[in-house]
Design an enzyme around this catalytic site. Sequence first.
Site, short mmCIF file in Angstrom:
data_model
loop_
_atom_site.label_atom_id
_atom_site.label_comp_id
_atom_site.label_asym_id
_atom_site.label_seq_id
_atom_site.Cartn_x
_atom_site.Cartn_y
_atom_site.Cartn_z
N HIS A 34 38.01 44.26 36.15
CA HIS A 34 38.70 44.67 37.21
C HIS A 34 40.09 44.14 37.17
CE1 HIS A 34 39.04 46.27 41.37
NE2 HIS A 34 39.56 44.89 41.73
N ASP A 36 43.35 43.00 39.06
CA ASP A 36 43.89 43.03 40.34
C ASP A 36 45.50 42.87 40.30
OD1 ASP A 36 40.83 41.58 41.66
OD2 ASP A 36 41.80 43.19 42.43
N MET A 38 49.24 42.66 41.99
CA MET A 38 49.56 42.19 43.44
C MET A 38 51.13 42.05 43.21
SD MET A 38 47.04 40.03 45.08
CE MET A 38 45.31 39.84 44.56
N HIS A 67 43.42 48.04 39.81
CA HIS A 67 43.50 47.91 41.37
C HIS A 67 44.86 47.57 41.83
CE1 HIS A 67 42.23 45.73 45.32
NE2 HIS A 67 42.77 47.01 45.68
N MET A 69 47.22 46.75 44.25
CA MET A 69 47.60 46.17 45.78
C MET A 69 49.19 45.95 45.87
SD MET A 69 44.83 43.61 46.10
CE MET A 69 44.40 43.38 44.21
C1 DX5 Z 1 41.68 40.16 46.89
C2 DX5 Z 1 41.04 40.33 45.44
C3 DX5 Z 1 39.72 39.89 45.28
C4 DX5 Z 1 39.19 39.48 44.09
C5 DX5 Z 1 37.73 39.26 44.16
O1 DX5 Z 1 43.03 40.76 46.82
O2 DX5 Z 1 41.05 41.93 45.05
O3 DX5 Z 1 39.01 40.68 46.09
O4 DX5 Z 1 39.29 40.57 43.27
O5 DX5 Z 1 37.89 38.11 44.66
P1 DX5 Z 1 36.32 37.13 44.96
O6 DX5 Z 1 35.15 37.80 43.99
O7 DX5 Z 1 36.54 35.76 44.33
O8 DX5 Z 1 36.10 37.01 46.21
ZN ZN Z 2 40.49 44.45 43.45
#
Ligand code: DX5
Ligand code: ZN
Length: 214
Positions: A34, A36, A38, A67, A69
């Site tokens: 996954h 992330d 941003m 993902h 964001m």
């Molecule tokens: C938030 C991120 C988190 C991350 C997971 O923007 O998307 O949700 O991926 O974070 P943990 O597993 O550390 O809560």
């Molecule tokens: Zn995510």
Amino acid sequence: MPTIKIAPSILASDFSRLGEEVRAVVDAGADWIHVDVMDGHFAPNITMGPPVVAALRRHCSVPMDVHLMIANPDEFLEDFANAGADIISFHVEAANHPHRLLDKIKGLGCQAGIVLNPGTSPDEIEYLLESVDMVLAMAVNPGFGGQAFIPEVLRKIQDLRAMLGDRDLEVDGGIDARTAPDVIRAGANVLVAGTYIFANPSYVEAVEMLRAAG
Ligand code: DX5
Ligand code: ZN
């Protein structure tokens, strides 16, 4: 219910050894990686973009679950697809034309996902359901790993499972040995976990603990 999949979020990994970390967590049994993304606008943080996905592609033998964001997902879909993303998900809150974006992602040869922030109702995607391959429910507000799980999301997960049939329902944020059983019982089958996995001395133990929660 589709099979349980574990998707470690590399946001919580050691960025100075990103390729090694991806290989290690895939060897530990991760089903997806996954990513992330941003942009400092939609989410109050800046993390990684298409060059990182491209660099990690050769270290990753499982699907790369990207993902977004970001404020203007349409501008970057091709870059992430060309970098090697297998799944691209964007936030319904960030899209003026979500139906068109979902079709564009599939046209690029990727699986198309839509993401809901903790406060967003499943009603927002009612007329997108025929176009999505997967839905991602955020259990924390976008921006950072290590945040506390928002329990109100459990009821939303139940509603989304009823809407999705056997398609993948992913949950992201605050997933650990305590919250994993709750989200699986509610109907999630893809668990994103960053802190719980990468802070654990044994990635194998962490991945299997989450998978066994089902
Ligand atoms: C938030 C991120 C988190 C991350 C997971 O923007 O998307 O949700 O991926 O974070 P943990 O597993 O550390 O809560
Ligand atoms: Zn995510």
